[in-house]
Scaffold this active site. Structure first.
Site, short mmCIF file in Angstrom:
data_model
loop_
_atom_site.label_atom_id
_atom_site.label_comp_id
_atom_site.label_asym_id
_atom_site.label_seq_id
_atom_site.Cartn_x
_atom_site.Cartn_y
_atom_site.Cartn_z
N GLU A 98 -6.30 -10.48 -1.73
CA GLU A 98 -7.08 -10.36 -0.47
C GLU A 98 -8.56 -10.25 -0.78
O GLU A 98 -9.28 -9.42 -0.21
CB GLU A 98 -6.63 -9.11 0.31
CG GLU A 98 -5.16 -9.06 0.61
CD GLU A 98 -4.75 -7.85 1.47
OE1 GLU A 98 -5.64 -7.13 1.97
OE2 GLU A 98 -3.55 -7.62 1.62
N GLU A 154 0.80 -1.24 0.00
CA GLU A 154 0.00 0.00 0.00
C GLU A 154 0.84 1.29 0.00
O GLU A 154 0.62 2.19 0.80
CB GLU A 154 -0.98 -0.03 1.17
CG GLU A 154 -1.91 -1.24 1.09
CD GLU A 154 -2.80 -1.45 2.31
OE1 GLU A 154 -2.85 -0.58 3.18
OE2 GLU A 154 -3.43 -2.52 2.38
O1 G3I Z 1 -5.11 -8.21 18.77
C1 G3I Z 1 -6.12 -7.30 19.24
C2 G3I Z 1 -6.85 -7.88 20.42
O2 G3I Z 1 -5.96 -8.06 21.47
C3 G3I Z 1 -8.01 -6.95 20.79
O3 G3I Z 1 -8.78 -7.55 21.79
C4 G3I Z 1 -8.91 -6.66 19.58
C5 G3I Z 1 -10.00 -5.66 19.90
O4 G3I Z 1 -10.40 -4.95 18.74
O5 G3I Z 1 -8.12 -6.14 18.56
C6 G3I Z 1 -7.10 -7.02 18.12
O6 G3I Z 1 -6.40 -6.44 17.08
C7 G3I Z 1 -7.06 -6.38 15.83
C8 G3I Z 1 -6.25 -7.18 14.82
O7 G3I Z 1 -6.83 -7.03 13.56
C9 G3I Z 1 -6.20 -8.67 15.15
O8 G3I Z 1 -7.48 -9.23 15.10
C10 G3I Z 1 -7.15 -4.92 15.42
O9 G3I Z 1 -8.04 -4.21 16.31
C11 G3I Z 1 -7.67 -4.82 14.00
O10 G3I Z 1 -7.58 -3.47 13.56
C12 G3I Z 1 -6.81 -5.68 13.10
O11 G3I Z 1 -7.34 -5.62 11.82
C13 G3I Z 1 -6.57 -6.16 10.78
C14 G3I Z 1 -6.24 -5.05 9.79
O12 G3I Z 1 -5.55 -5.60 8.68
C15 G3I Z 1 -5.36 -3.99 10.46
O13 G3I Z 1 -4.60 -3.29 9.56
C16 G3I Z 1 -7.41 -7.22 10.10
O14 G3I Z 1 -7.55 -8.34 10.98
C17 G3I Z 1 -6.73 -7.69 8.81
O15 G3I Z 1 -7.63 -8.48 8.09
C18 G3I Z 1 -6.39 -6.47 7.96
O16 G3I Z 1 -5.74 -6.90 6.79
C19 G3I Z 1 -5.40 -5.88 5.84
C20 G3I Z 1 -4.15 -6.33 5.12
O17 G3I Z 1 -3.14 -6.61 6.06
C21 G3I Z 1 -3.68 -5.26 4.12
N1 G3I Z 1 -4.74 -4.90 3.22
C22 G3I Z 1 -6.01 -4.51 3.83
C23 G3I Z 1 -6.47 -5.62 4.78
C24 G3I Z 1 -7.83 -5.31 5.34
O18 G3I Z 1 -7.74 -4.18 6.17
#
Ligand code: G3I
Length: 372
Positions: free
Chosen positions: A260, A155
């Site tokens: 993705e 990105e």
């Molecule tokens: O690990 C914490 C946990 O401890 C907590 O209880 C919980 C509460 O919200 O959050 C958890 O962290 C989350 C993490 O995913 C793991 O599940 C974050 O809040 C959440 O923001 C994070 O989101 C990820 C996101 O990337 C962040 O950038 C998504 O799972 C993941 O699918 C997403 O993937 C991205 C690719 O890497 C790049 N392209 C876009 C794609 C979608 O956003």
């Protein structure tokens, strides 16, 4: 007698339907491209056994949704935690899957300390380059020969096709992208190296990625592939726009990964096909119209949309290395919590119980249709 022959006929029809109907995505696209799924923590650690079994029946490639991101593997200076990454890679090796590493250099999910010295001041170029190199060498080196494909830079483009003013860009300069690919290549010369981004079917961003790849290739930078994330909506981008983007990227001489994929059926409070996780919108019942199941008519439209996109992927299969869905079932999709928290979304090919949706049936039929 009549009844018996009717029974025989229906048995025959059922048997031939069973023969014609591919049992899995991976079987359906065998020899065309890998079909992958992103794994979450519960799947990687074996806590979600039914999802793991479904993944192994249907897919032959895996991506880690979060397990290999910088903030997970190196949260503090000098502190490394590859426990989840090791389990992820061991799962892929054990089951002979095409293993993707996601990702090495990104402006999100990278700890703030990476860009700063002990006094909190931004690092100079050489110091940040050294940090980037150490990170890439440590992570890519650890899985050398096991992870077949790395998302090296993630990105880096703005929606208008210019380079994003991230701290990587501001401190190192535009050549941070070339450097990341060179380090990754040095760390594992055999790995496929990918530039990965969202919304690449929009004309301005497509022009930007084509410009970037052409320039990198002209400089001899080892880039092999562009990942089109394909976080789509029902009406955008069109299948034709997706096809145009695949053709334009492939014309630069690299492979394309649909890296993705998901399709958002819910009303969107956000303009365009962004996957910018910094964007957030407030919860509102109007934005969550189907908390108890997708109406059949919507499901049919979604299946048609999936089929239209997979027809393009199948047509362009010579240039496509994999099609990865961003999750196994609808229950685990990030789309349930982004850009609006707590919604019930239906973006993938398996429902919340792991049953194939009408979209799955539409997708596995595509290669067969083309051969008729
Ligand atoms: O690990 C914490 C946990 O401890 C907590 O209880 C919980 C509460 O919200 O959050 C958890 O962290 C989350 C993490 O995913 C793991 O599940 C974050 O809040 C959440 O923001 C994070 O989101 C990820 C996101 O990337 C962040 O950038 C998504 O799972 C993941 O699918 C997403 O993937 C991205 C690719 O890497 C790049 N392209 C876009 C794609 C979608 O956003």
């Amino acid at each position: 007698m009549l009844m018996r022959s009717a029974l025989c006929t229906s048995l025959l029809i059922a048997a031939s339907a069973a023969v014609q109907q591919p049992a899995s995505l991976k079987q359906s696209y065998q020899g065309d491209f890998y079909v992958g799924a992103a794994m979450n923590t519960a799947e990687i650690t074996g806590q979600d056994q039914s999802s793991d079994a479904l993944l192994l029946r249907q897919f032959n490639s895996i991506s880690p949704e979060n397990a290999l991101k910088w903030e997970v593997v190196n949260p503090k200076p000098g502190q490394y935690d590859f426990s989840l990454g090791d389990q992820y890679v061991a799962f892929g090796v054990k089951h002979h899957l095409w293993i993707v590493g996601h990702n090495l250099v990104w402006h999100n999910q990278v700890p703030a300390w990476v860009f700063r010295d002990n006094n909190g001041k931004l690092l100079p170029r050489d110091a940040l380059l050294k940090r980037m190199k150490d990170h890439i060498f440590r992570e890519v080196g650890r899985y050398r020969g096991k992870i077949q494909s790395w998302d090296v830079v993630n990105e880096a483009l703005n929606e208008d096709g210019t380079l994003r003013q991230s701290l990587w860009y501001k401190i190192i300069g535009p050549d941070y992208i070339a450097k990341a690919f060179e380090y990754a290549h040095e760390a594992d010369p055999k790995a496929q190296l990918t530039y990965n981004d969202y919304n690449l079917a929009s004309p301005a961003k497509l022009a930007g990625v084509v410009r970037l790849v052409k320039q990198l290739r002209a400089e001899g930078v080892p880039i092999d592939c562009v990942g089109m994330q394909t976080h789509d909506h029902m009406d955008s981008p069109t299948a034709e726009e997706t096809d145009t983007a695949i053709r334009a990227i492939a014309a630069t001489g690299v492979k394309v990964a649909i890296s993705e994929m998901d399709i958002d059926v819910l009303p969107s409070p956000v303009q365009g096909n962004t996957a910018d996780v910094s964007i957030r919108a407030a919860a509102n019942p109007k934005l969550n119209p189907w908390p108890n199941g997708l109406p059949a008519a919507m499901q049919q439209q979604l299946a048609a949309r999936y089929a239209a996109l997979f027809r393009v992927f199948y047509k362009d299969r010579a240039d496509i290395s994999r099609v990865t869905l961003w999750g196994v079932t609808n229950a685990q999709s990030w789309k349930n919590n982004w850009p609006v928290p707590g919604r019930t979304n239906y973006p993938l090919l398996f429902d919340r119980q792991g049953k194939p949706t009408p979209s799955w049936y539409a997708v596995v039929k595509v290669p067969g249709e083309a051969e008729k």
